[in-house]
Scaffold this motif. Structure first.
Motif, PDB file in Angstrom:
ATOM      1  N   ASP A 238       0.819  11.458   2.989  1.00 52.01           N
ATOM      2  CA  ASP A 238       0.063  10.868   1.880  1.00 52.01           C
ATOM      3  C   ASP A 238       0.965  10.406   0.736  1.00 52.01           C
ATOM      4  O   ASP A 238       0.746   9.356   0.141  1.00 52.01           O
ATOM      5  CB  ASP A 238      -0.984  11.848   1.346  1.00 52.01           C
TER       6      ASP A 238
ATOM      7  N   LYS B 275       2.663   7.170   1.598  1.00 53.19           N
ATOM      8  CA  LYS B 275       1.734   6.046   1.472  1.00 53.19           C
ATOM      9  C   LYS B 275       1.615   5.598   0.025  1.00 53.19           C
ATOM     10  O   LYS B 275       1.590   4.400  -0.272  1.00 53.19           O
ATOM     11  CB  LYS B 275       0.364   6.432   2.026  1.00 53.19           C
ATOM     12  N   LYS B 276       1.554   6.549  -0.895  1.00 49.47           N
ATOM     13  CA  LYS B 276       1.459   6.202  -2.324  1.00 49.47           C
ATOM     14  C   LYS B 276       2.724   5.499  -2.806  1.00 49.47           C
ATOM     15  O   LYS B 276       2.658   4.514  -3.547  1.00 49.47           O
ATOM     16  CB  LYS B 276       1.190   7.457  -3.151  1.00 49.47           C
TER      17      LYS B 276
ATOM     18  N   PHE C 169       0.753   1.738   3.091  1.00 46.91           N
ATOM     19  CA  PHE C 169      -0.178   2.245   2.077  1.00 46.91           C
ATOM     20  C   PHE C 169      -1.592   2.401   2.639  1.00 46.91           C
ATOM     21  O   PHE C 169      -2.271   3.383   2.354  1.00 46.91           O
ATOM     22  CB  PHE C 169      -0.192   1.291   0.878  1.00 46.91           C
TER      23      PHE C 169
END
Length: 124
Positions: A66, A69-70, A122
């Motif tokens: 996660d 992805k950010k 993302f």
């Protein structure tokens, strides 16, 4: 870990490392008629760009999660400005930018590829 999911991070590094070095060592080439005080700002931008490369390297060497992805989303946002600037130059708009590496078509293709790849990470 396979390299394919992290490829957009590597691409960012490959594209932006030469740019950051060019900005740092040749600041006069970035603007058509730069004032001497602009050199400090351009060199500071080079260091920020180099920092983004170090961040991309950290995330290129770890599994996609996660946080990856950010970070990919944040790096993708950076590539929007060069894509728009190159598109304006391609469309014939006269700009006061200096002699960039490779010209507007290459900038559009390379930054567009980075934007697409990082955006894909993302939205994974």
């Amino acid at each position: 870990m396979t390299i394919l999911p992290a490829l957009p991070f590597w691409l960012h590094i490959v594209i932006e490392l030469p740019a950051s070095l060019n900005f740092f060592f040749r600041p006069s080439e970035q603007l058509p008629t730069p004032a001497p005080q602009a050199h400090a700002v351009i060199k500071q931008y080079a260091v920020l760009l180099l920092s983004s490369n170090l961040i991309a390297l950290i995330f290129a060497l770890r599994p996609i999660d996660d946080m990856s992805k950010k970070v990919a989303g944040a790096l993708a946002v950076y590539h929007l400005a060069p894509v728009f600037r190159a598109a304006r130059r391609i469309s014939g708009e006269k700009t006061q930018y200096g002699n960039g590496l490779g010209g507007p078509w290459l900038h559009f293709a390379v930054h567009g590829t980075c934007l697409a790849g990082l955006s894909r990470v993302f939205f994974m």
